[in-house]
Enzyme design. Structure first.
Site, PDB file in Angstrom:
ATOM      1  N   HIS A  21       0.869  -1.193   0.000  1.00 12.51           N
ATOM      2  CA  HIS A  21       0.000   0.000   0.000  1.00 12.51           C
ATOM      3  C   HIS A  21       0.898   1.231   0.000  1.00 12.51           C
ATOM      4  CE1 HIS A  21      -3.778  -2.247   0.687  1.00 12.51           C
ATOM      5  NE2 HIS A  21      -2.948  -3.125   1.205  1.00 12.51           N
ATOM      6  N   GLY A 171      -9.541  -3.088   2.779  1.00 10.79           N
ATOM      7  CA  GLY A 171     -10.496  -2.776   3.840  1.00 10.79           C
ATOM      8  C   GLY A 171     -10.859  -4.007   4.645  1.00 10.79           C
ATOM      9  N   HIS A 198      -8.218  -8.516  -1.578  1.00  8.67           N
ATOM     10  CA  HIS A 198      -7.835  -9.085  -0.286  1.00  8.67           C
ATOM     11  C   HIS A 198      -8.894 -10.133   0.074  1.00  8.67           C
ATOM     12  CE1 HIS A 198      -5.532  -5.373  -0.041  1.00  8.67           C
ATOM     13  NE2 HIS A 198      -5.076  -5.634   1.165  1.00  8.67           N
ATOM     14  N   GLU A 201      -7.735 -13.109   4.779  1.00  5.49           N
ATOM     15  CA  GLU A 201      -6.817 -12.451   5.726  1.00  5.49           C
ATOM     16  C   GLU A 201      -7.333 -12.660   7.151  1.00  5.49           C
ATOM     17  OE1 GLU A 201      -6.684  -8.135   5.428  1.00  5.49           O
ATOM     18  OE2 GLU A 201      -4.762  -8.029   6.475  1.00  5.49           O
ATOM     19  N   ASP A 280       2.895  -5.618   2.492  1.00  7.55           N
ATOM     20  CA  ASP A 280       1.583  -5.020   2.775  1.00  7.55           C
ATOM     21  C   ASP A 280       1.746  -3.543   3.177  1.00  7.55           C
ATOM     22  OD1 ASP A 280      -1.184  -5.007   2.964  1.00  7.55           O
ATOM     23  OD2 ASP A 280      -1.277  -6.064   4.878  1.00  7.55           O
TER      24      ASP A 280
HETATM   25  N1  ADE Z   1      -5.343  -1.679   3.614  1.00  6.85           N
HETATM   26  C1  ADE Z   1      -4.043  -1.577   3.922  1.00  6.85           C
HETATM   27  N2  ADE Z   1      -3.589  -2.732   4.447  1.00  6.85           N
HETATM   28  C2  ADE Z   1      -4.635  -3.581   4.486  1.00  6.85           C
HETATM   29  C3  ADE Z   1      -4.817  -4.908   4.943  1.00  6.85           C
HETATM   30  N3  ADE Z   1      -3.813  -5.632   5.462  1.00  6.85           N
HETATM   31  N4  ADE Z   1      -6.041  -5.457   4.847  1.00  6.85           N
HETATM   32  C4  ADE Z   1      -7.058  -4.751   4.335  1.00  6.85           C
HETATM   33  N5  ADE Z   1      -6.947  -3.503   3.900  1.00  6.85           N
HETATM   34  C5  ADE Z   1      -5.750  -2.913   3.973  1.00  6.85           C
HETATM   35 ZN    ZN Z   2      -3.151  -5.123   1.932  1.00  3.79          ZN
END
Ligand code: ADE
Ligand code: ZN
Length: 348
Positions: A21, A171, A198, A201, A280
């Site tokens: 990001h 998000g 994503h 996670e 990330d």
């Molecule tokens: N935005 C930045 N890092 C993130 C993550 N690990 N999961 C979801 N949204 C994100």
């Molecule tokens: Zn991410």
């Protein structure tokens, strides 16, 4: 291999990063500069510590959005492209696909066209200065609803920025399921954009299944919950869909893994899943890409061949052409061999 030698080897070999990001490469210097510009002084140590303290995904995302609020003028975004340039140099990343999340900035009244121009300027400057390639994936975000995501997509399509190659869905996965964004992803594909999301996670494997079957995502961000669903993990291995794994981030978020030594990346890799290694949010999780390679080598028993395979997977899972994949993979092989020739005392 000793840590110093490993870092030397990993820095000498060019790498790709696909899950990064852009706002999260912000340097401490930029934070202080923004704080000074906005509030007339540097941030106190305690405030800085508080900003980077979180124990779950929701807490981390709050900090991420707070940092975005520090940017009060659209041209402040140039600070971030400068920080990205330093990050790429320090880690010898020759190719990256980085997320940019416009929603918080749009809510400040900033024009997408200006933001898009700054992204393009950044990619061009980095190429001119360092020969490194930057491409952007706009994170349309699941946190602000479907309409907002579609609006982000419309802005991307209208901007016609050749450096923006796709959209992503970041998000809070627990708050908004992938299936809600089916039409947005269909529209993005129709417009010729790549699509990633994503998933897996902080939610079980059903979230990844929806992301693959309904959104037709070309890569999955994180995807670690697949390791706890053996039949699905096998399917994933056969499908070759790449996972963008960030072990330190997963350990910070703490949903599936609390200690890097228990991270499932090794299990996924051994099962034949197409795994790539990423950071990330480097500043938020206090980790660089080279650190992340060391973390999996040192804690999870990856062999050096395994490490090289992870590097090659990064280029091969990217959105470059097949010819460019071949050229960049050949470069990895030749730099790798050259490093060992220059260090005959180090055995593979
Ligand atoms: N935005 C930045 N890092 C993130 C993550 N690990 N999961 C979801 N949204 C994100
Ligand atoms: Zn991410």
């Amino acid at each position: 291999m000793k840590k110093k030698e490993f870092y030397d080897l990993l820095t000498s070999v060019p790498k790709a990063e696909l899950h990064l990001h852009e706002e999260a490469v912000i340097s401490k210097e930029t934070i202080n500069k923004l704080h000074k510009e906005n509030f007339g002084g540097t941030m106190s140590k305690d405030a800085l510590k508080g900003l980077f303290a979180y124990s779950d995904l929701a807490g981390f995302l709050d900090s991420f959005i707070t940092i975005q609020k520090f940017f009060t003028k659209v041209d402040n975004l140039y600070y971030i492209t400068d920080d990205l340039e330093s990050y790429l140099i320090d880690n010898n990343i020759s190719y990256c696909e980085t997320f940019f999340s416009p929603t918080s900035h749009l809510r400040k009244g900033w024009e997408f066209g200006r933001m898009s121009q700054i992204l393009a300027d950044g990619a061009e400057k980095i190429m001119r200065d360092t020969g490194r390639t930057v491409r952007y994936i706009v994170d349309v975000s699941r946190s602000f609803g479907v309409e907002n995501a579609q609006h982000n997509l419309d802005l991307v399509i209208a901007a016609k920025n050749p450096y923006i190659v796709g959209i992503g869905l970041g998000g809070n996965e627990e708050a908004a399921p992938a299936r809600d964004f089916q039409s947005v992803f269909e529209n993005a594909k129709k417009a010729g954009l790549h699509v990633v999301a994503h998933a897996g996670e902080t939610v079980e494997s059903w979230s990844m299944k929806d992301t693959i079957n309904l959104l037709h995502a070309e890569r999955i961000g994180h995807g670690i919950s697949a390791a706890y669903d053996e039949p699905f993990m096998q399917e994933l291995a056969e499908s070759r869909i790449p996972l963008e794994i960030s072990p330190t981030s997963n350990t910070f978020i703490g949903k599936y893994v609390k200690d890097i030594k228990d991270h499932p990346i090794r299990k996924l890799f051994d099962a034949g899943v197409n795994v790539t290694l990423n950071t990330d949010d480097p500043t938020f999780f206090k980790v660089s890409l080279v650190d992340e390679y060391w973390n999996v080598y040192h804690n999870l028993g990856f062999s050096l061949d395994g490490i090289k395979q992870l590097i090659l997977n990064g280029f091969n899972a990217s959105f470059i052409s097949d010819e460019e994949k071949k050229r960049r993979s050949d470069e990895v092989e030749s730099r790798w061999t050259a490093w060992f020739q220059g260090h005959p005392q180090v055995k593979l």
